[in-house]
Scaffold this motif. Structure first.
Motif: not given
Lengths: 287, 402
Positions: A79-80, A82-87, A90, A193, A197
């Motif tokens: 989850a971490i 995925v979140g980092m990659q999303w940022v 972006k 993502l 992850g």
């Protein structure tokens, strides 16, 4: 310089294999993000240590078996990641800037670790620490065997997934030529993502292994960067098995150097091998 | 339990409350505060130990202000983070002097940072009292004053003291393996120990060096086992010794005698492999060290505050004692000179002796070093016990060999 006994040499080679497996396991996630996502993710090292500290916390405070961390840590780290990659996606971070951004993330993680667990050394205590197998006069400590087993499982698992699953093929296609892959229906953003992850989850696994075999202190994050980078470069970016093979080669070379010559020469081994590769086969380094 | 900002703030607030609860004494210190500046390795590889020094400094300044401060003025300590980097320590000491304009300096922690600070202090003619500087021969500035009483030639005197102890064993060692970190102050001592061992007739069966920050102690352990010495001198700092002992345990080897130069004291006592580990010390929480009221009070306060702050090791030993002594020296210099003038303070210290929790210190030897007051201690029953010289030994304690 005196010739070591065969037993000393053999035990040292075993030691080199064990630590080399850890180099490879840490390098696996780093190499995949570098080779497939074109991101030099220094935050990977911070995540490895965070995984180690969480394993320590689970054992020291919650009295859980450290191997249970292997069940709990990877999903959290997925989850971490995925979140980092999303940022990162972006803000359309370029490969070079990913180096800077991820280094900053590592510094933040280090500060966070120090804020929670202090700068002092932490040692994961478990019954496994005292367990070992003997083969003749050679000793095989259980924590190191666990690390080796997990490294092999992770590397061969990723290799098989990349080769035989549609998801893996799509990831390779994306890395090869993103636009063509997209034309064939590959959703690069989603795959990125998932890959990020997965790599973060691998960092968590590596962190558990790190805690099983080493004392932890936040500043030691940087002690692993050079040698793991060398393993990734030698093993090939995006390769599932390359960093493991390179890590073992480096680990064994370091161990033999320590056994035959001096431990203080060990740090130059990894970069000597990398330089040799660059000189002899420049086209192969990092590919 | 961990050391957190909240705990630190809570402990600090409690201390401040205690301070303000003593209006009669606090009012004895008046006027603008005397500002004492220093750096500590609050982050980085050396930060674990530096936190001890930070706590000691806080305790001392509080106690000092309760006693009326210095020259009738309260004392304020400005401490900056050198991140375990000597080059940053240099910059920060420049900053403390030229920008923060502190009145006095206190030394940083660890040899590299102290050496950097010494250069800056020399440039500005500032007194620098420092703790745990490990290479006395490099202390050439005439207004630096060591709080760690290891004497001007510790590589010889401490080593000889250790081998004097070894000769009291039922079966004195005849062979020795010397394995050492290349951390500067550690390496310096290990090379000295190596030389003294040769002079005293011990046969060296192995000599190894590793870089500070070494990751893999397995091959080193294997080489020691292969060499099979009667005694192992481990030139370690922090957890290096523990890591080596653990690596030895994994291959079913325990050295009969193992000496550790500068280990992390808490982990060594907590580890089963640390049993019978030998090391050096200038202070332990036992008589005669705690016979003085000042020492006893400090031990009690440090134990309480370290526990509240979540430090993993709450005992006073080398680091905390040297740190406290440094403040005692600086205070004595200011009081003796009756001035904040660094030159006057330096002159007074070189001509006088200072009573500290280590003992009475003098600064009239080479590099302002006095006597070697180092003792030998051993982990026995899970605690450090002084065993040499016998006049300082814990009651009933003597050398134990596996």
């Amino acid at each position: 310089m005196t010739l070591p006994s065969l037993n000393l040499l053999a035990q040292s080679i075993l030691s080199g294999i064990f630590i080399g497996a850890l180099y490879g396991l840490i390098g696996l996630g780093l190499g995949l993000t570098w080779g497939l996502l074109r991101q030099i993710n220094l935050a990977h090292f911070g995540l490895v240590f965070l995984g180690g500290y969480l394993s320590y916390q689970m054992t020291a405070s919650w009295k859980l078996d450290p191997l249970l961390a292997l069940v709990l840590v990877p999903p959290l780290f997925f989850a971490i990641g995925v979140g980092m990659q999303w940022v990162l996606s972006k803000f359309a971070i370029t490969p070079f800037n990913s180096l800077l951004v991820s280094f900053g993330i590592t510094v933040v993680i280090e500060s966070g670790i120090q804020g929670i667990w202090t700068a002092d050394y932490r040692k994961l205590e478990s019954p496994y620490n005292a367990m070992k197998f003997t083969v003749g006069k050679l000793y095989l400590p259980v924590p190191e065997l666990v690390t080796l087993a997990l490294a092999l499982a992770a590397c061969f698992g990723v290799w098989a997934a990349m080769r035989y699953t549609d998801l893996g093929k799509a990831m390779r296609a994306m890395a090869e030529d993103g636009k063509i892959a997209a034309a064939f229906g590959v959703n690069a953003q989603t795959l990125a993502l998932v890959l990020a992850g997965g790599c973060a989850a691998l960092a968590g696994v590596a962190g558990v292994c790190l805690a099983l075999t080493f004392s932890l202190t936040p500043s030691q994050i940087y002690a692993w960067v050079g040698v793991v980078f060398a393993a990734v470069m030698l093993g090939g970016l995006g390769s599932a098995l390359g960093p493991l093979a390179a890590g073992v080669i480096i680990g064994v070379s370091e161990a033999i150097t320590m056994a035959v010559a001096s431990p203080s020469w060990a740090p130059i081994v990894s970069f000597s091998l990398l330089i040799a590769m660059l000189l002899l086969r420049p086209a192969k380094a990092g590919t | 339990m961990s050391l957190t900002r909240r705990r630190i703030l809570s402990a600090t607030s409690a201390a401040a409350g205690a301070l303000f609860g003593l209006p009669a004494l606090a009012q004895q210190a008046a006027g603008a505060p005397i500002r004492i500046g220093s750096t500590l390795a609050l982050t980085g590889p050396l930060s674990a130990t530096a936190l001890t020094h930070k706590l000691v400094g806080e305790i001392y300044v509080e106690q000092l202000n309760k006693r009326g401060g210095l020259l009738g003025r309260p004392v304020q300590w400005i401490v900056k983070d050198d991140q375990s980097k000597p080059e940053l320590a240099r910059t920060l000491y420049e900053q403390l002097i030229t920008s923060d304009k502190v009145d006095l300096l206190m030394g940083p922690y660890a040899t590299g940072a102290i050496l950097s600070a010494m250069g800056v202090a020399q440039r500005y003619n500032k007194v620098l009292v420092h703790h745990t500087f490990g290479i006395p021969s490099m202390a050439k500035y005439d207004m630096q004053f060591p709080a760690w009483s290891l004497g001007p030639d510790p590589q010889k005197t401490v080593s000889n003291s250790l081998f004097d102890l070894m000769e009291t064993a039922k079966k004195p060692p005849k062979t020795i393996a010397i394995v050492t970190s290349k951390f500067p102050s550690v390496h310096f001592m290990s090379l000295g120990g190596r030389e003294v061992a040769k002079q005293r007739g011990l046969k060296e069966v192995l000599f190894l060096e590793w870089e500070f920050g070494n990751r893999d102690f397995g091959p080193i352990a294997a080489r020691v086992k292969d060499a099979n010495p009667d005694m192992v001198w481990i030139g370690d700092i922090g957890l290096e010794g523990n890591q080596l002992l653990e690596a030895m345990k994994k291959i079913d080897y325990t050295p009969p005698i193992h000496f550790h130069l500068y280990p992390a004291p808490g982990p060594m006592t907590h580890s089963p492999e640390g049993a019978n580990a030998l090391s050096v010390t200038i202070f332990e929480e036992q008589p005669p060290f705690t016979n003085s009221g000042t020492a006893a009070e400090f031990v009690k306060t440090f134990n309480e505050r370290a526990t509240a702050a979540g430090l993993p090791d709450t005992h006073v030993e080398v680091q905390a004692a040297a740190s406290y002594s440094a403040w005692q020296i600086l205070e004595a210099g200011v009081r003796g000179a009756n001035s904040l003038d660094d030159k006057k303070i330096g002159e007074w210290l070189r001509k006088n002796k200072v009573d500290t929790i280590q003992g009475r210190l003098r600064f009239d030897g080479p590099g302002n070093y006095g006597d070697d007051l180092m003792k030998i201690k051993q982990v026995q029953g899970g605690t450090w016990k002084v065993i040499w010289p016998t006049s300082f030994a814990s009651p009933g304690a003597s050398l134990q060999v596996r």
